[in-house]
Design a protein around this motif. Structure first.
Motif, PDB file in Angstrom:
ATOM      1  N   GLU A 112      67.555 -24.759 -41.567  1.00 20.57           N
ATOM      2  CA  GLU A 112      68.737 -24.387 -40.794  1.00 20.57           C
ATOM      3  C   GLU A 112      68.664 -22.977 -40.208  1.00 20.57           C
ATOM      4  O   GLU A 112      69.104 -22.731 -39.085  1.00 20.57           O
ATOM      5  CB  GLU A 112      69.981 -24.534 -41.672  1.00 20.57           C
ATOM      6  CG  GLU A 112      71.271 -24.435 -40.907  1.00 20.57           C
ATOM      7  CD  GLU A 112      72.498 -24.746 -41.753  1.00 20.57           C
ATOM      8  OE1 GLU A 112      73.599 -24.679 -41.192  1.00 20.57           O
ATOM      9  OE2 GLU A 112      72.346 -25.026 -42.961  1.00 20.57           O
ATOM     10  N   GLU A 169      73.380 -28.971 -32.840  1.00 24.13           N
ATOM     11  CA  GLU A 169      73.704 -29.241 -34.237  1.00 24.13           C
ATOM     12  C   GLU A 169      72.426 -29.294 -35.058  1.00 24.13           C
ATOM     13  O   GLU A 169      71.355 -29.593 -34.547  1.00 24.13           O
ATOM     14  CB  GLU A 169      74.450 -30.575 -34.360  1.00 24.13           C
ATOM     15  CG  GLU A 169      75.821 -30.551 -33.721  1.00 24.13           C
ATOM     16  CD  GLU A 169      76.502 -31.919 -33.717  1.00 24.13           C
ATOM     17  OE1 GLU A 169      75.928 -32.903 -34.269  1.00 24.13           O
ATOM     18  OE2 GLU A 169      77.600 -31.999 -33.167  1.00 24.13           O
ATOM     19  N   TYR A 170      72.572 -28.983 -36.350  1.00 24.23           N
ATOM     20  CA  TYR A 170      71.455 -29.104 -37.284  1.00 24.23           C
ATOM     21  C   TYR A 170      71.785 -30.181 -38.295  1.00 24.23           C
ATOM     22  O   TYR A 170      72.887 -30.196 -38.821  1.00 24.23           O
ATOM     23  CB  TYR A 170      71.189 -27.778 -38.005  1.00 24.23           C
ATOM     24  CG  TYR A 170      70.024 -27.889 -38.969  1.00 24.23           C
ATOM     25  CD1 TYR A 170      68.727 -27.814 -38.507  1.00 24.23           C
ATOM     26  CD2 TYR A 170      70.235 -28.135 -40.318  1.00 24.23           C
ATOM     27  CE1 TYR A 170      67.650 -27.957 -39.375  1.00 24.23           C
ATOM     28  CE2 TYR A 170      69.165 -28.279 -41.190  1.00 24.23           C
ATOM     29  CZ  TYR A 170      67.883 -28.192 -40.702  1.00 24.23           C
ATOM     30  OH  TYR A 170      66.827 -28.344 -41.561  1.00 24.23           O
ATOM     31  N   ASN A 216      73.243 -35.339 -29.585  1.00 24.63           N
ATOM     32  CA  ASN A 216      73.750 -33.972 -29.410  1.00 24.63           C
ATOM     33  C   ASN A 216      72.827 -33.168 -28.499  1.00 24.63           C
ATOM     34  O   ASN A 216      73.286 -32.441 -27.612  1.00 24.63           O
ATOM     35  CB  ASN A 216      73.909 -33.286 -30.766  1.00 24.63           C
ATOM     36  CG  ASN A 216      74.244 -31.821 -30.627  1.00 24.63           C
ATOM     37  OD1 ASN A 216      73.381 -30.957 -30.820  1.00 24.63           O
ATOM     38  ND2 ASN A 216      75.483 -31.519 -30.270  1.00 24.63           N
TER      39      ASN A 216
END
Length: 172
Positions: A22, A34-35, A41
């Protein structure tokens, strides 16, 4: 190496595996995606930045066709400055000159195809390795914004780096 536009069906599955933690993800995209990276996304953000700023996603591929790197590019028509965003290289190819070659291809595209007088990018000050790579590719520090981004309990400065058309020469 070859420069071409990003093809989701061909490139996403490779790119999504290039970041597996992250913090590195945040350092790469400043939380824009987004992770963990998911195609829906990713494509939505790419579509948004294309509509807002004219960004075009590109990849560089090796001679065997495999994807080696990714970035987005847009041109500010008023200032004639191109901007590179979301620059990333396959981790298996890092330290082998691939990023520098990709940045040279991107710069040449900006200068020769879009008429840019300069190309700039942002890098977090904590990302020493990337900053050194950009310097080797001919980019120089223009300014630093302290505490530009927060990640958990960290605060990162943002360094804007620029390469002018007349600086485009140099070894790859």
């Amino acid at each position: 190496m070859n420069l071409r536009q990003y093809i989701p069906s061909k490139d996403f599955d490779e790119i999504k595996n290039w970041i597996d933690d992250e913090r590195t993800h945040a350092m790469w995209c400043a939380g824009r995606f987004e992770y963990p990276l998911e195609q829906e996304n990713f494509e939505a953000v790419l579509k948004f930045i294309a509509s807002q700023w004219g960004d075009t996603p590109f990849v560089v591929s090796q001679d065997d066709g495999s994807t080696a790197g990714f970035f987005c590019y847009s041109l500010n028509e008023e200032t004639k400055e191109g901007m590179l965003k979301f620059i990333i290289v396959n981790p298996e190819l890092r330290g082998k000159g691939v990023a520098r070659e990709m940045l040279e291809l991107a710069s040449n595209y900006a200068f020769e195809k879009t008429g840019a007088e300069a190309v700039h990018l942002n890098v977090f000050t904590t990302n020493i390795r990337a900053k050194k790579c950009y310097q080797k590719a001919g980019f120089t520090e223009r300014n630093v914004t302290e505490n530009a981004f927060s990640y958990k309990d960290e605060s990162w400065g943002r360094c804007n780096m620029i390469k002018h058309r007349e600086d485009k020469g140099g070894a790859v």
